[in-house]
Each structure stands twice: as structure tokens, then as C-alpha cells.
Design an enzyme around this catalytic site. Sequence first.
Site: not given
Length: 769
Positions: A421, A424, A471, A494, A544
Site C-alpha cells: 500500500c 499508492k 484488460d 470484449d 479504481g
Amino acid sequence: MQVAATAIVRDIVLIGGGHSHVGVLRMFAMHPLPGLRLTVICTDTDTPYSGMLPGYIAGHYGFDEAHIDLRRLAEFAGARYFRDEVTGIDRGARKVLCRTRPPVPYDVLSINIGSTPQLSRVRGAAEYAVPVKPIRRFNERWLALLERVRRHAGPTTIAVVGAGAGGVELTLAMQYRLRGELAALGRDPDELRFHLFSAGATILPTHNAAVRGAFARVLAERGVAVHCNAEVTEVAAGRLQVRDGEVFDADEIVWVTQAGGAPWLRDTGLTLDGDGFIRVRDTLQTETDALIFAAGDCAAMNGWPLEKAGVFAVRMGKPLAENLRRTVLRQPLRPYRPQRRWLALISTGDRHAVASRGWIFARGDWVWRWKDWIDRRFMRRFSEFPQMKGAAGASSASPIPLDESEQTQAISAIAMRCGGCGAKVGATVLARALADVHPIERDDVLIGLHAPDDAAVLHVPPGYALVHSVDFFRAFIDDPWVFGRIAANHALGDIFAMGGEAQSATAIATVPPGLESKIEDTLFQMMAGAVEVLNEAGCALVGGHTGEGRELALGFAINGLIDERLDGVLRKGGMRPGDALILTKPIGTGTLFAAHARLAARGRWIDAALASMQVSNRAAVPCLVAHGATACTDLTGFGLLGHLVEMTRPSGVDAEIDLNALPLLDGAAETAAAGILSSLQPANVRLRRALRNQSEALQHPAYPLLFDPQTAGGLLASVPAENAEACVAALRALGYATTARIGRVLAEGDALEPIRLLPAPRRLVVGHH
């Protein structure tokens, strides 16, 4: 994409790809400054060299001989290349404003954009005249004129407005080429009539009497009607009017006069002269802002009334590069002293030229050969690059002075980085970067990006099922905004290939460590590009993770919605014997970007590939479904052959590919033939065992591209043969311009190999130039 060994601490942004800036790029390539990043913003990848333009028009040089490949030069220099149009400068925020992309921050800025024809000063000129600048648009009109003269029998009158060196040289070059074209067709070259208009009492007013006399004789010998004291006051369709009221008919009116500064410069707050050019000091800094430089035709140098000639732009390259470097290093700047006299070598259309310098005059074929040698030597500096050792690999401390807070960040950026972490990106940097990113809102996103919690919460509407894909890949270009668009487009592929509707996206991004402001902008640019694509697809970004890493990378986990009964869902396993195989986009991204990394691809090939990769597959799927598609997949890393094999096995069929029908990206056949292939190609080539008649196709130029891995590739679908022609036409109408029928589905045979090739030599289908 080049990986910086030293954290980026300063940005120099170059607006325009003029003669001064190409010199700056080469000089920084030869002597890079650790911690400094160059960015070039330009509308045209192929930037013309003014010295060879008349020779190109006359047919003595090909297009590539007379143009500098700006994208390739930027790659050699380790510079970012952003292909866009600049519309302004926010000097307070130190950002360059662009037509299509987010603003680009700078620490130091340089402008080298040439001059802009001021057609608005003459009524009708903007509508009916062809300005010689920008060269790209002039070249399009010139090629159209060439074709029109070839096809149209009968007299053609061409008027050139402006009788300086540029106008005279261009007139003679056009006349030489066009007369040659007519003679080759067996037609009378005298069908052509040329008129040259000078607002003054003479032609070539800045050159000596001997030079003027020589060109007056050449123009007279070649039947060019010269009109002096004939200022053009009005232009209309097929005619122009001069100051005394006389009217002349003309089929084409070429404008080589009355140039000024670009209109957007007026809103920058920079001091301009009466013609709209940027006033600069002898250091090439603007009068107004010490952090903004200007060079070439767009600059007006205090105390030095320079002619708008390419020789000065070329000479400014070295002092400009030096002073940009010194500004970043906070060192005293050096003055630039332009020469008072310069050598002009002016061609007469044929391989003959006149030398002019002050009162010096000479002419002859030998002068043209001399000019040709000088021009070719100049161009080799920007096309033949030396091998650079250790420029991108060796780490070194940056000598660029930093403020105290920046020093702490820079030390942290090059120190051993934490994992887990601790890797980040900081919350403040992340919050600032995403503040101006605006994902769409959907009713079925209950908790998303701007109502943050530990996870996003989505609602699946009744009657729908989730379709999920992921992806992720590292950047292969230095433009984070374009990379973000392609990464999002690739990830959505996809979902669309199965006929699904994209609902939400969760991002995972990696950005190189550095100063907070640089990380923030890179992240913002990348996510702004991605969110544009996601929003266009109706897909909400809901969250995200962003971490630090050596290379820029981006990926998405995409949730989509499909009918829970699987009605309308396209899968790989539905192909039927007799179906036609349709491919919606050209192939070749793998070999092209492998070549780009080796400086072996033309910039315009990369431009076309990037444009293709940004074309969404979303609109293609309903079209395929409407024409009865039985199976579908999107082309990605396994290449065309790998994905086709994935379709034949579950379908219980064989297939046939017509190598001659494959749509290829421009340059892909050339780079593959040169043996420049993607690093994934060897793994894909193992699938050659699926080919029934491989040995017959080995020499076909499209054969290696069967294994070429694609990024954001097109859709490969099977469609009933009776619907194939209509389907291809409909897809092309939707914007998939190179859609092609590339083969057919066969009944499963006794052979172990499911794929047969048709390698009979015919013309290849390629993408747009």
C-alpha cells in the site's frame, strides 16, 4: 514509450514543428538534460522543409524527401509528441490550450509556428484563393490541381499573388511540373497560362537588380505574364481584381503574400507587432513573458527587421535550444545576433538556380546542384539518427535547480520505493488529478466515484445478467491522453464483442514517481482521455486503484449487461459452414509499434494506427446483429489467426482466409517485411500448426500479420453469405472504412488443421494514407 531514468522535474513545451524546433529537438537528443521533459504539440506530423518545397512541387523530390517526420524525430529526442491544434495559452496557469485534448502544462514554452496568410484583408480571398500556408492544405489543393489538369483538356489559367522569392519560385515550379505532365500525356503544354501579381513596382524586391533581371527574363521566356503595381483588391470565383479595377480570369488563385501572426496569438497577452507577430528580445524571449520564447517567422525581433525566410528559422535553432536549457538551469541567457546578409539559392523550376547574397549574383545548373547538396545534407540530420548509448537507461541526478519543497519530492522520487500500500499515489495528488474528470452518472450506479466508499455498488436491472472482462497493459506511446483513450477502448472491446452494454468500469493505473505536479498531470491526462471514451460508451467510471511504478500503465475491469436469456448475445462458437468472415478494422498495430520503438516507422503510419485504435467497436455490433451475425470476437493479443482458431474449435467448423483481402494498416506490410515484429509474435507463431497449407503462403506479404497482436483491434465476425455484401456496406457507412470480407467458414474436414489460406498474389487492401 521511453522510460525516464530520472524523475521529471521540468517541462519544456514546443508549439509547432518549424525549422527552429526541429533543431531544438535534435540538439536535446544529442545532449539530453536529466530531469527535463520535452513535449511537441503540432497539427502536422510531416513538417515541410521550405528549401525543398519548390523542388517537391516541380517533381524533383518525393514527399518524404521534402518533409521532416516530426513524430519520429520526437521519439529520437525522447520527447512527447502530441498531435493537436493549439488554440491559446493560459499564461497564469502556465498551460497550453488545445483543440481536442486537455490543457498541457509547461514550465518553459517556445513557439515556432511560422506565419499565417492574412486573406481576410482582401475581400473574397479566404473563400476563393489557395494560401501556400499551411503547407499541408496547400499540398492537398496542389495534388487536386495536378489531377484536374491531367483530366481536363483545354486552357487552364493559374494566378499567383505575391512576387517575392516564394511566389516567383512557386510559379516556376508549378509551371515546370504541369507542363511536363501535359507533355507526357501528348497534350499541348501551352494550354497552361500563368499570371504573377506584384503589389510593388518590381518582383523580388529584397534582392539585387541582377537577380531581379535574371528572373524577369526567365518569366518572360516561359510565357508568365507579370503584373507589377497590381495589388489584388478582390477575389471571386474564377476571377480577381487589381487596384486599378482591371479584372483577370483564373481557374486557380494561389496566395503567397500578406502573411501575419496566427489569430490565437492576439488573445495570449503577448506583445505583438503590427502584423501580429510575437515581439522578442535578442535572447528570443518574448517581451512580455520571460518563460515564453518565439522563433522563426512567427517572431519579430526587436531591432532586427528580418525577412521571413527559412534560413533565419534554421539559424535560430541553436541559440533557442541553448537559452531554453539555460532558462531551466537558471543560468544567464545568451544573445542571438542574426547575420545581416544571407545566401538565397532560388530555383527556376527546372534543375537550374540563382544565387543571391547582397550584391552577389550567380546562376547555373551548378547552383542548383549546390542547393540540392545543401538541402539534402540538412534533411539527413533529421532522418538519419546516430545510435545513442545509455540515454534512456543510465540514471543520473538532475542538475536542474529546484525549490525546497520540490527537492524533497525529487529525493523521494528517486529513493527506494515502498511496496504494498506504500506504493499508492498520495490521496491529495489523486484527488486533484480526478477533480476535473467527469464520468457519466447512471441510475444503476448506486455508489460510485464521487460518492466514495470501500467499493462501488451497482444495481443489475431485472432481466439482465452481468458480463465481466478485464484488460491491463503498459503505455506504448508517450501521449497519456491518447493512451488513456486506447486503453479504455481496448477494455470495452470484449463487452461489445458479446453484444453487451457497458455499465461500469473500475480502473487500475500505474504512474512513474516524480514531482507531485507531474504525477498529477500525467494521471489527469490519462484518465481524462479514458473517461471520454467510457462516457461515449455509456459506461460509468466507479472507482479504481492508482499506484507508482517504473512505467505508465492502465487497465479496466468492465461490467456489462446482457439479456439473462442470452438473446442477442454473440459468442465465439456459433459459426456455420457457408458464412462469410468479416473484419471491421485493419490489422498491424503490433509490428508498427515495434518499428516505432526502433525509429523504423513513419510518423504518419503511427498516426493512422492510433486513429484506428481509437475507433470504438460499439456501433459495429448492432450492425452485425442486424445482418444475422452468428459469431463474433474482438482482435487483441492472439492476433487474427489465434482468435479465428478460438472461433472454429467451439463451432466445429474449418475456415478459409483470403490473404489478399486482409485490410492492413499503412506501413504494416513494410515493417513486417523488414522483420520488425512484436515481442508477442513468436508465441503467436506457434499457432501456425493450425494452417493447412502454410508453405504455400510463407512468401505472401500479409502472412506475418496473421500472427500480429492487436491493441484495440476490430471485430471478427461470421455472417450469412447472402448478407455479407450488405453488412460490409453498412459497416463502412458507420465509419469502419476498411471493413472487408476476408474469407469464409467451411464444413469441418478430415484434416487436423482447421485453417486454409488463399495466397494467390493480388493487390493488398490497406488503410487510409
